[in-house]
Design an enzyme around this catalytic site. Sequence first.
Site, PDB file in Angstrom:
ATOM      1  N   HIS A 194      31.870  41.218  36.142  1.00 19.59           N
ATOM      2  CA  HIS A 194      32.276  41.948  37.330  1.00 19.59           C
ATOM      3  C   HIS A 194      33.604  42.568  36.961  1.00 19.59           C
ATOM      4  O   HIS A 194      34.608  41.863  36.841  1.00 19.59           O
ATOM      5  CB  HIS A 194      32.468  41.014  38.532  1.00 19.59           C
ATOM      6  CG  HIS A 194      31.234  40.834  39.348  1.00 19.59           C
ATOM      7  ND1 HIS A 194      31.215  40.078  40.492  1.00 19.59           N
ATOM      8  CD2 HIS A 194      29.984  41.338  39.197  1.00 19.59           C
ATOM      9  CE1 HIS A 194      29.983  40.114  41.009  1.00 19.59           C
ATOM     10  NE2 HIS A 194      29.225  40.861  40.244  1.00 19.59           N
ATOM     11  N   ASP A 239      32.929  45.328  40.710  1.00 20.46           N
ATOM     12  CA  ASP A 239      33.106  44.531  41.930  1.00 20.46           C
ATOM     13  C   ASP A 239      34.498  44.756  42.501  1.00 20.46           C
ATOM     14  O   ASP A 239      35.458  44.119  42.079  1.00 20.46           O
ATOM     15  CB  ASP A 239      32.892  43.040  41.621  1.00 20.46           C
ATOM     16  CG  ASP A 239      33.030  42.184  42.879  1.00 20.46           C
ATOM     17  OD1 ASP A 239      32.994  42.748  43.985  1.00 20.46           O
ATOM     18  OD2 ASP A 239      33.178  40.952  42.744  1.00 20.46           O
ATOM     19  N   ASP A 280      43.343  38.324  43.411  1.00 18.13           N
ATOM     20  CA  ASP A 280      41.989  38.885  43.302  1.00 18.13           C
ATOM     21  C   ASP A 280      41.800  39.944  44.390  1.00 18.13           C
ATOM     22  O   ASP A 280      40.989  39.796  45.291  1.00 18.13           O
ATOM     23  CB  ASP A 280      40.986  37.721  43.466  1.00 18.13           C
ATOM     24  CG  ASP A 280      39.544  38.173  43.340  1.00 18.13           C
ATOM     25  OD1 ASP A 280      39.283  39.118  42.573  1.00 18.13           O
ATOM     26  OD2 ASP A 280      38.679  37.575  44.007  1.00 18.13           O
TER      27      ASP A 280
HETATM   28  C1  RNT Z   1      34.183  37.101  45.130  1.00 17.57           C
HETATM   29  C2  RNT Z   1      33.298  37.464  43.993  1.00 17.57           C
HETATM   30  C3  RNT Z   1      31.962  38.046  44.360  1.00 17.57           C
HETATM   31  C4  RNT Z   1      32.016  39.035  45.505  1.00 17.57           C
HETATM   32  C5  RNT Z   1      30.746  39.808  45.718  1.00 17.57           C
HETATM   33  C6  RNT Z   1      30.748  40.524  47.020  1.00 17.57           C
HETATM   34  O1  RNT Z   1      35.434  36.757  44.738  1.00 17.57           O
HETATM   35  O2  RNT Z   1      33.972  38.323  43.120  1.00 17.57           O
HETATM   36  O3  RNT Z   1      31.375  38.606  43.240  1.00 17.57           O
HETATM   37  O4  RNT Z   1      33.053  39.937  45.325  1.00 17.57           O
HETATM   38  O5  RNT Z   1      29.658  38.996  45.560  1.00 17.57           O
HETATM   39 ZN    ZN Z   2      32.804  39.205  41.539  1.00 20.64          ZN
END
Ligand code: RNT
Ligand code: ZN
Length: 416
Positions: free
Chosen positions: A283, A323, A291
């Site tokens: 991601h 992401d 984050d």
């Molecule tokens: C959350 C994760 C996850 C989400 C998505 C929406 O911290 O990064 O991947 O962002 O599933």
């Molecule tokens: Zn993620």
Amino acid sequence: MAGDRYDYAKNKYAALGVDTDAALSALAGVRISIHCWQGDDVGGFENADGLSGGIAATGNYPGKARSADELMADIDAALAVIPGRHKINLHAIYAVTGGEAVSRDKLEPRHFVPWVAFAKERGLGLDINPTLFSHPLAADGLTLSHPDPAVRRFWIDHCIAMRRVGEYFGRELGIPCVNNIWIPDGYKDIPADRLGPRRRLKDSLDEIFAVAFDPRYLVDTVESKVFGIGVESYTVGSHEFYLNYAAKNGVVCLLDNGHYHPTETVSDKIPSMLLFSDKVALHVTRAVRWDSDHVVIFDDELKEIAKEIVRCGALDRVLIGLDYFDASINRVAAWVTGVRNMQKALLYALLLPHAQLRQWQDEGNFTQLLTLGEEMKFYPYADVWARFCELSGVAAGCEWFDAIRAYENEVISKRR
Ligand code: RNT
Ligand code: ZN
């Protein structure tokens, strides 16, 4: 003259032994998984009470997509200015149920038929995620590790249901579907028991993966995290947990570069993962102080991630997904910017003279390694990018934003 500029760049790179035509065709083969949830701030179509699970989209830019039709139209607007062919990454909450309230543990492939039609018409792949947040049974901040077996049962069944949907996507589209499990589970304050929740998570995953689906169509991934809002002290699904779980159970680790300590880099993890696993999933995001999921920009770590993927010869082994969710700017432009930057970083990496640089490293010639590495930052990769865009029929420069602005004026700004 685009052609002249490309020829100039081609010769300049050729002098270093870099084949720009080969770089262009390698880049054309990379499908990036474009996360649908940038389009509506991770809202989905369930009419849930709002985003939970320790993640947050901030901003209130007007005109976010409110339905599958609007979201698909916005994705089309983004794809029109993104070169190449990609995948769309869905979450369970983006099921199209025609107004029917379907419990997440009861979701079926038929609830995703419009997405398959959308993908087929455009030559796209589809990925999927079970949604283990924004739900009353996730209100405790615990899902697959919940002490209550009934809550765990619900989420186990949901994950199995979405694996079935993923297999259906892969079979229908002929492109393997990634099903990624991420859970928000953790504790705000120092826990009295760290082992118990992790043991329950392990047992839940064992049940989820005990159901066999065709590996030609479904790739199972698990995503770790270090902390979330409200769960600062302890995260059940930590990096070590999933690294070990994946290694022992033949599932794939997904590394989100917002999910590590600030000086820890995913770029450095990629070669280690690839030595021991057939595949690794990503991601790609941009964490600002935490984050925060800012739009991916062409920064040093993005380039470093791309360099590792390319240097390891692993464009087909690293499953690249994006992401992030920025609600403070035009959401379609946010998609386009992040995808194009990921592609630019891959191109940048494909245009480096890796054999030469590696040789200098092995010879201990760190001076030349440094100096050429720095000179490459001023090489004409923008002209190779322009060629890539030209071949794909999209604008190479910021003119792409004209189309997005027009779409905003005609469509997005009219949503109330
Ligand atoms: C959350 C994760 C996850 C989400 C998505 C929406 O911290 O990064 O991947 O962002 O599933
Ligand atoms: Zn993620």
